[in-house]
Design a protein around this motif. Structure first.
Motif, PDB file in Angstrom:
ATOM      1  N   PHE A 110       0.746  -1.359  -0.291  1.00  0.00           N
ATOM      2  CA  PHE A 110      -0.130  -0.233  -0.073  1.00  0.00           C
ATOM      3  C   PHE A 110       1.120   1.340  -0.063  1.00  0.00           C
ATOM      4  N   ASP A 111       1.009   1.626  -0.723  1.00  0.00           N
ATOM      5  CA  ASP A 111       1.582   3.078  -0.956  1.00  0.00           C
ATOM      6  C   ASP A 111       1.017   4.539   0.370  1.00  0.00           C
ATOM      7  N   LEU A 112       1.339   4.566   0.865  1.00  0.00           N
ATOM      8  CA  LEU A 112       0.040   5.690   1.252  1.00  0.00           C
ATOM      9  C   LEU A 112       0.758   6.944   1.174  1.00  0.00           C
ATOM     10  N   SER A 113       1.313   7.051   0.453  1.00  0.00           N
ATOM     11  CA  SER A 113       1.366   9.053  -0.478  1.00  0.00           C
ATOM     12  C   SER A 113       0.496   8.858  -1.492  1.00  0.00           C
ATOM     13  N   ARG A 114      -0.091   7.872  -2.182  1.00  0.00           N
ATOM     14  CA  ARG A 114      -1.100   8.192  -3.173  1.00  0.00           C
ATOM     15  C   ARG A 114      -2.369   7.994  -2.513  1.00  0.00           C
ATOM     16  N   THR A 115      -3.062   8.195  -1.479  1.00  0.00           N
ATOM     17  CA  THR A 115      -4.285   8.016  -0.935  1.00  0.00           C
ATOM     18  C   THR A 115      -4.185   9.028   0.158  1.00  0.00           C
ATOM     19  N   THR A 116      -5.932   9.335   0.602  1.00  0.00           N
ATOM     20  CA  THR A 116      -5.883  10.038   1.358  1.00  0.00           C
ATOM     21  C   THR A 116      -6.204   8.973   2.694  1.00  0.00           C
ATOM     22  N   VAL A 117      -5.851   7.467   2.939  1.00  0.00           N
ATOM     23  CA  VAL A 117      -6.137   6.491   3.523  1.00  0.00           C
ATOM     24  C   VAL A 117      -5.600   6.856   4.267  1.00  0.00           C
ATOM     25  N   GLN A 118      -5.532   7.323   5.966  1.00  0.00           N
ATOM     26  CA  GLN A 118      -4.054   6.814   6.749  1.00  0.00           C
ATOM     27  C   GLN A 118      -3.983   6.546   8.132  1.00  0.00           C
ATOM     28  N   GLY A 119      -2.691   5.954   8.767  1.00  0.00           N
ATOM     29  CA  GLY A 119      -3.116   5.138   9.935  1.00  0.00           C
ATOM     30  C   GLY A 119      -3.439   4.359  10.410  1.00  0.00           C
ATOM     31  N   GLN A 120      -4.006   3.592  11.133  1.00  0.00           N
ATOM     32  CA  GLN A 120      -5.202   2.875  11.422  1.00  0.00           C
ATOM     33  C   GLN A 120      -5.430   2.900  10.464  1.00  0.00           C
ATOM     34  N   ALA A 121      -6.591   3.606   9.870  1.00  0.00           N
ATOM     35  CA  ALA A 121      -7.634   3.555   8.455  1.00  0.00           C
ATOM     36  C   ALA A 121      -6.401   2.496   6.783  1.00  0.00           C
ATOM     37  N   ALA A 122      -5.317   2.950   7.264  1.00  0.00           N
ATOM     38  CA  ALA A 122      -4.483   2.033   6.658  1.00  0.00           C
ATOM     39  C   ALA A 122      -3.994   0.441   6.457  1.00  0.00           C
ATOM     40  N   GLU A 123      -3.681   0.179   7.173  1.00  0.00           N
ATOM     41  CA  GLU A 123      -2.989  -0.278   8.339  1.00  0.00           C
ATOM     42  C   GLU A 123      -4.657  -1.556   8.029  1.00  0.00           C
ATOM     43  N   SER A 124      -5.939  -0.910   8.588  1.00  0.00           N
ATOM     44  CA  SER A 124      -7.169  -1.852   8.266  1.00  0.00           C
ATOM     45  C   SER A 124      -7.666  -2.504   6.778  1.00  0.00           C
ATOM     46  N   LYS A 125      -7.211  -1.515   5.774  1.00  0.00           N
ATOM     47  CA  LYS A 125      -7.404  -1.284   4.564  1.00  0.00           C
ATOM     48  C   LYS A 125      -6.203  -2.836   4.357  1.00  0.00           C
ATOM     49  N   VAL A 126      -5.181  -2.215   5.163  1.00  0.00           N
ATOM     50  CA  VAL A 126      -4.166  -3.573   3.934  1.00  0.00           C
ATOM     51  C   VAL A 126      -4.641  -5.219   4.504  1.00  0.00           C
ATOM     52  N   LEU A 127      -4.953  -4.879   6.097  1.00  0.00           N
ATOM     53  CA  LEU A 127      -5.766  -6.661   6.190  1.00  0.00           C
ATOM     54  C   LEU A 127      -6.613  -6.525   5.973  1.00  0.00           C
ATOM     55  N   SER A 128      -7.793  -5.721   5.465  1.00  0.00           N
ATOM     56  CA  SER A 128      -8.823  -5.793   4.949  1.00  0.00           C
ATOM     57  C   SER A 128      -8.201  -6.702   3.047  1.00  0.00           C
ATOM     58  N   PHE A 129      -7.496  -6.335   2.923  1.00  0.00           N
ATOM     59  CA  PHE A 129      -6.898  -7.067   1.182  1.00  0.00           C
ATOM     60  C   PHE A 129      -6.037  -8.003   1.307  1.00  0.00           C
ATOM     61  N   LEU A 130      -5.754  -8.375   2.237  1.00  0.00           N
ATOM     62  CA  LEU A 130      -5.090  -9.902   2.721  1.00  0.00           C
ATOM     63  C   LEU A 130      -5.754 -10.487   3.369  1.00  0.00           C
ATOM     64  N   TYR A 131      -6.494 -10.633   4.208  1.00  0.00           N
ATOM     65  CA  TYR A 131      -7.643 -11.289   4.209  1.00  0.00           C
ATOM     66  C   TYR A 131      -8.341 -11.521   3.255  1.00  0.00           C
ATOM     67  N   GLU A 132      -8.845 -10.965   1.986  1.00  0.00           N
ATOM     68  CA  GLU A 132      -9.366 -11.443   0.908  1.00  0.00           C
ATOM     69  C   GLU A 132      -8.265 -12.503   0.118  1.00  0.00           C
ATOM     70  N   ARG A 133      -7.189 -12.007   0.338  1.00  0.00           N
ATOM     71  CA  ARG A 133      -6.472 -13.299  -0.384  1.00  0.00           C
ATOM     72  C   ARG A 133      -6.155 -14.268  -0.480  1.00  0.00           C
ATOM     73  N   ILE A 134      -6.000 -14.623   1.328  1.00  0.00           N
ATOM     74  CA  ILE A 134      -5.871 -15.096   2.357  1.00  0.00           C
ATOM     75  C   ILE A 134      -7.308 -16.640   2.027  1.00  0.00           C
ATOM     76  N   SER A 135      -8.662 -15.576   1.783  1.00  0.00           N
ATOM     77  CA  SER A 135      -9.402 -16.430   1.369  1.00  0.00           C
ATOM     78  C   SER A 135      -9.715 -16.994   0.537  1.00  0.00           C
ATOM     79  N   MET A 136      -9.216 -16.292  -0.390  1.00  0.00           N
ATOM     80  CA  MET A 136      -8.783 -17.195  -2.152  1.00  0.00           C
ATOM     81  C   MET A 136      -7.952 -17.891  -2.126  1.00  0.00           C
TER      82      MET A 136
END
Length: 303
Positions: A110-136
């Motif tokens: 996740f490139d933090l410089s290209r989004t307004t999503v930062q901090g804990q919100a960014a960490e949650s987003k990355v975890l959600s993306f990873l969770y989806e790929r683990i499920s796949m």
């Protein structure tokens, strides 16, 4: 190890080991990278991988208790002259052992410089993306238990982090259900688990390749067979997820993947009208920083 019982009988459990990394992008206009990596082992392959790592360490006469990670501690044996000389070979052998044990891996960067999503919100987003790929990457009739490296901070901080993940393990995401992953996310110290150390190595080296670190790129031929592929056979978006999507050309530069599939349509890479469409974005300054980073992470003379 436990097994999951369904109407069809007993199905295997996969242990999914997760670790995080933060790295500075060395490519032009690439910012701070926040990443999570996961390596999944079917339950019957946990002991064979641990035994293989023990044999590799014994053969190379590596002191007991030495951790094999992407960023070795300053007091690590791998920082000695003898350790640095064999570090790359040991990493490649451990990756080969994981492939032999049919492990599967996925990384989200996740490139933090290209989004307004930062901090804990960014960490949650990355975890959600990873969770989806683990499920796949888990077979539909089998289940996974997530084990993360213990986060830094106090027990209270750890409890808060685990509590924040419960929505995923209870409800899943907009794209995948929670059926494949059971129990809340567990944590464990990496020094007891070669599987967690492997997750650290996978997350760190793939993110380094995305960043533009030469040594990370050099490890990709050994690591790429671990990364999960889509039914069409592609790693982009599946074994490696880059955010935002404007970074798709880095699938080409980091993984040597010529095609990106999205919603059934294929795009040839590099795409001329997106970032890094004309070159890899490393440049002279990035190349100098890349060599320094390669020496730091890759032992003796990695490039």
């Amino acid at each position: 190890m436990p097994s999951s019982i369904t109407a069809g009988g007993v199905t295997a459990v996969w242990m999914v080991f997760v670790d995080d990394t933060k790295q500075k992008g060395l490519r032009r206009d690439l910012g701070q990278l926040l990443a999570l990596g996961a390596v999944a082992f079917r339950e019957d392959q946990l002991a064979p991988y641990a035994d293989a790592v023990s044999e590799i360490f014994a053969r190379h006469m590596i002191p007991e208790g030495t951790e094999l990670k992407w960023s070795c501690r300053k007091d690590s044996w791998f920082k000695t002259e003898a350790g640095a000389k064999i570090l790359t070979a040991v990493r490649e052998e451990c990756l080969a052992a994981a492939i032999t044990c049919r492990a599967r891996a996925a990384v989200v960067v996740f490139d933090l410089s290209r989004t307004t999503v930062q901090g804990q919100a960014a960490e949650s987003k990355v975890l959600s993306f990873l969770y989806e790929r683990i499920s796949m990457m888990l077979p539909p009739d089998e289940r996974g238990v997530l084990v993360c490296d213990k986060p830094g901070g106090s027990h209270k901080d750890e409890d808060a982090w685990i509590a924040a993940t419960l929505t995923l393990t209870r409800s899943g995401t907009s794209y995948v259900s929670a059926d494949n992953v059971v129990l809340p996310i567990l944590t464990a110290p990496s020094h007891h688990h070669p599987h967690l150390q492997l997750a650290d190595l996978v997350a760190g080296s793939v993110t380094a390749a995305v960043s533009g670190v030469a040594y990370g790129l050099e490890l990709m031929p050994s690591l790429k067979p671990l990364l999960h592929s889509s039914p069409a056979g592609g790693i982009p978006g599946t074994g490696l997820k880059l955010f935002p999507d404007s970074l798709i050309n880095l699938y080409y530069w980091a993984l040597d993947e010529p095609t990106y599939m999205r919603r059934g349509a294929g795009f040839a890479l590099p795409h001329a009208h997106l970032p890094y469409g004309q070159d890899d974005g490393v440049g002279l300054l990035g190349s100098i920083k890349s060599k320094r980073a390669s020496k730091r992470f890759g032992g003796a003379n990695p490039v």
